[in-house]
Design a protein around this motif. Structure first.
Motif, PDB file in Angstrom:
ATOM      1  N   ASN A 314      -7.266  -0.221   5.324  1.00 12.91           N
ATOM      2  CA  ASN A 314      -5.912  -0.080   4.772  1.00 12.91           C
ATOM      3  C   ASN A 314      -5.964   0.218   3.284  1.00 12.91           C
ATOM      4  N   ARG A 315      -6.798  -0.523   2.556  1.00 14.33           N
ATOM      5  CA  ARG A 315      -6.919  -0.276   1.116  1.00 14.33           C
ATOM      6  C   ARG A 315      -7.556   1.076   0.846  1.00 14.33           C
ATOM      7  N   GLU A 318      -4.773   3.689   1.175  1.00  9.06           N
ATOM      8  CA  GLU A 318      -3.593   3.613   0.329  1.00  9.06           C
ATOM      9  C   GLU A 318      -3.499   4.735  -0.694  1.00  9.06           C
TER      10      GLU A 318
END
Length: 321
Positions: A314-315, A318
């Motif tokens: 997810n990071r 981003e």
């Protein structure tokens, strides 16, 4: 009867390198540091000899390798003077197997055989406590040598191990500074950048801009390192330990990505993207170990492991939004 007049050094390389990486980069990711192993081992020998007043008989170096077969770097370490390479293997979950067992058995066997008067143990593993106590029964003095934090405290050493040992000392910071440096990825030449097609994933520069820089260079203090999953332990203090486990997980992921940003090449990032959703063993191990340190729990739940890996991607993603 033969009089013993040597000391022996037993090095848990997983502990040593992960703790040094944490001191230097803020995360246990070993690829984030470059180590001059000859210089580091020579410094270990010199400090052990000064501490014990005895010549070092041998340095026993314990690490993991795929199928217990040494890689090129481990072969070079094993060829250094006075170094005996002892290898465990990686399990299917990426955790090292057999290292603490080999180390513990060797401690006891060498003590029974009268190999040395003093053992210098470079580890923090709680699982070695009983082996230390058994070695002492045979008249051996056991000194635990820990890696110091930036603040100079022993990093990641079990309280049980500290109580069992005859003495707790820390490795000289000069030894670390003289043999270890933070890895910085080389800048891409302008011509290569323009000729290369658009990357399939974020670049190190993208990740650097998407992640907040830490306000302090000192890593979070911890109490215990374990070469495998172990029992619950507690940090010595909680300066910046977050109450919400999700926030702790996010902070751990950010620090690992920051270390990768400094050390990984464009080719490494592309390889990471191609292997998705799998996370390379070394990165996954750093995520698990750093989360264990931060949470003070060494038997992470399946939920926490899933959240770590999910947050990693997810990071990573981003920067695309």
């Amino acid at each position: 009867m033969r009089v013993r007049s040597h000391c022996s050094v037993f090095v848990d390389a997983g502990y040593l390198l992960a703790s040094i990486a944490t001191r230097v980069t803020g995360t246990s990711l070993r690829s984030g540091i470059h180590v001059e192993y000859r210089r580091l081992i020579e410094a270990l020998i010199a400090q052990a000899q000064e501490l014990s007043g005895l010549p070092v008989l041998r340095v026993h170096w314990y690490d993991s390798a795929k199928n217990a077969v040494p890689d090129a770097q481990q072969e070079r370490i094993g060829e250094l003077p006075k170094v005996k390479l002892r290898l465990g293997r990686f399990g299917v979950d990426g955790q090292q197997k057999g290292v603490d067992l080999r180390l513990g058995l060797d401690l006891v066997t060498h003590a029974r055989n009268g190999a040395a008067d003093v053992f210098v143990l470079v580890s923090g593993d709680d699982d070695l406590t009983e082996a230390v106590e058994e070695s002492q029964v045979h008249g051996v003095q056991v000194v635990v040598m820990a890696v110091p934090t930036v603040a100079g405290k022993a990093h990641g050493v079990s309280r049980h191990l500290v109580r069992a040992a005859d003495e707790l000392v820390t490795l000289s910071p000069d030894a670390i500074d003289g043999a270890v440096m933070k890895v910085e990825a080389p800048a891409e030449p302008a011509s290569a950048t323009t000729a290369r097609p658009a990357p399939v994933g974020p670049t190190p520069k993208d990740i650097a801009s998407s992640i907040g820089r830490p306000t302090s260079s000192e890593p979070r203090p911890v109490v215990v390192y374990s070469s495998s999953t172990g029992s619950v332990s507690r940090p010595t203090h909680h300066d910046d330990l977050l109450d919400d486990p999700s926030e702790v997980v996010a902070a751990v992921v950010d620090r690992v990505l920051q270390s990768l940003e400094r050390s990984a090449t464009a080719e490494s990032w592309s390889g990471l993207e191609r292997g998705r959703p799998s996370i390379p063993r070394e990165i996954d191990k750093a995520l698990l170990l750093d989360a264990s340190d931060a949470l003070g729990i060494y038997d992470l739940s399946d939920h926490t492991r899933y959240e770590l890996r999910d947050q990693f991607w997810n990071r990573y993603d981003e920067i695309r939004t």
